[in-house]
Design a protein around this motif. Structure first.
Motif, PDB file in Angstrom:
ATOM      1  N   ALA A   1       0.833  -0.971  -0.072  1.00 29.96           N
ATOM      2  CA  ALA A   1       0.009  -0.001   0.007  1.00 29.96           C
ATOM      3  C   ALA A   1       0.834   1.402   0.078  1.00 29.96           C
ATOM      4  O   ALA A   1       0.520   2.187  -0.875  1.00 29.96           O
ATOM      5  CB  ALA A   1      -0.985  -0.130   1.230  1.00 29.96           C
ATOM      6  N   GLU A   2       1.908   1.230   0.766  1.00 31.44           N
ATOM      7  CA  GLU A   2       2.735   2.437   0.859  1.00 31.44           C
ATOM      8  C   GLU A   2       3.428   2.571  -0.467  1.00 31.44           C
ATOM      9  O   GLU A   2       3.712   3.722  -1.003  1.00 31.44           O
ATOM     10  CB  GLU A   2       3.890   2.207   2.160  1.00 31.44           C
TER      11      GLU A   2
ATOM     12  N   GLU B   1       2.408   1.392  -3.409  1.00 34.05           N
ATOM     13  CA  GLU B   1       1.685   2.071  -4.432  1.00 34.05           C
ATOM     14  C   GLU B   1       1.392   3.553  -4.054  1.00 34.05           C
ATOM     15  O   GLU B   1       1.128   4.246  -5.238  1.00 34.05           O
ATOM     16  CB  GLU B   1       0.335   1.218  -4.383  1.00 34.05           C
ATOM     17  N   HIS B   2       0.826   4.015  -2.990  1.00 35.43           N
ATOM     18  CA  HIS B   2       0.780   5.348  -2.732  1.00 35.43           C
ATOM     19  C   HIS B   2       1.861   6.311  -3.174  1.00 35.43           C
ATOM     20  O   HIS B   2       1.893   7.340  -3.838  1.00 35.43           O
ATOM     21  CB  HIS B   2       0.606   5.503  -1.205  1.00 35.43           C
ATOM     22  N   ALA B   3       3.204   5.676  -2.908  1.00 39.66           N
ATOM     23  CA  ALA B   3       4.433   6.430  -3.351  1.00 39.66           C
ATOM     24  C   ALA B   3       4.614   6.541  -4.768  1.00 39.66           C
ATOM     25  O   ALA B   3       5.019   7.906  -5.454  1.00 39.66           O
ATOM     26  CB  ALA B   3       5.686   5.773  -2.946  1.00 39.66           C
TER      27      ALA B   3
ATOM     28  N   GLY C   1       2.279   6.540  -7.045  1.00 39.23           N
ATOM     29  CA  GLY C   1       0.892   7.427  -7.349  1.00 39.23           C
ATOM     30  C   GLY C   1       1.307   8.700  -7.448  1.00 39.23           C
ATOM     31  O   GLY C   1       0.999   9.529  -7.970  1.00 39.23           O
ATOM     32  N   THR C   2       1.997   9.053  -6.089  1.00 37.76           N
ATOM     33  CA  THR C   2       2.219  10.442  -5.880  1.00 37.76           C
ATOM     34  C   THR C   2       3.542  10.869  -6.741  1.00 37.76           C
ATOM     35  O   THR C   2       3.594  12.170  -7.074  1.00 37.76           O
ATOM     36  CB  THR C   2       2.706  10.626  -4.272  1.00 37.76           C
TER      37      THR C   2
END
Length: 195
Positions: free
Chosen positions: A186-187, A189-191, A193-194
């Protein structure tokens, strides 16, 4: 037996007209009968008697033969197994020293981690919670579980699988393979995406 008791309370009145004192007596008889039924289910579960009817599990047999919901069948099976496996609790439930709510408080707090401690202390814990109401019993059982966990060797937490292999290709691009546990994924994917 339960039906005979119900009829003997008062032949003239129906059950909806019980006095408040009669209600307490009938409720105690109901809880004793419920404990007997749960113990029977625990025994059937262990003996596989339900298989003679073609059922694969005792819960399936209860759903089919007794027209129980999935939730009620599962709860009765769990209670039956708990009473079957813990004789001091079963005896206290059968003689009205423990209510169904108190038995539930115990079974909720006897996890696999503390089961061996409970086996050694079950009789004493029954004596402690027997005079309490259900809320106080739940609190006492939670405190007992915390104390039991403190003296029980806990297994080392599993190390999540994480792996990142990367290398530069001849054209300068980065090529890689990664395996992340759910939290790190999750981290990641968030990174991405950011970025």
């Amino acid at each position: 037996m339960y039906a005979r008791y119900m009829c003997s309370v008062d032949h003239e009145r129906d059950e909806s007209e019980l006095s408040i004192d009669d209600f307490v007596d009938v409720w105690a008889a109901h809880e004793r009968a419920s404990a007997r039924l749960a113990l029977a289910v625990g025994r059937f579960d262990q003996s596989y008697e339900y298989a003679a009817d073609g059922a694969v599990t005792i819960a399936a047999w209860l759903r089919h033969r007794c027209r129980m919901s999935d939730r009620d069948a599962a709860a009765l099976v769990a209670r039956g197994r708990f009473l079957r496996d813990h004789q001091p609790v079963a005896e206290a439930a059968l003689n009205s020293r423990l209510s169904a709510g108190q038995v539930q408080a115990l079974s909720t707090n006897v996890t696999r981690t503390v089961a061996s401690v409970f086996d050694a202390q079950a009789a004493e814990l029954v004596e402690i919670i027997a005079p309490l109401d259900v809320r106080a019993s739940e609190q006492a059982c939670r405190q007992w579980r915390r104390n039991a966990e403190a003296i029980t060797e806990q297994p080392e937490p599993a190390v999540p699988e994480r792996q990142l292999i990367s290398q530069r290709a001849s054209d300068g691009s980065l090529v890689g393979r990664f395996v992340f546990d759910d939290a790190l994924a999750a981290e990641f994917e968030h990174a991405i995406g950011t970025a």
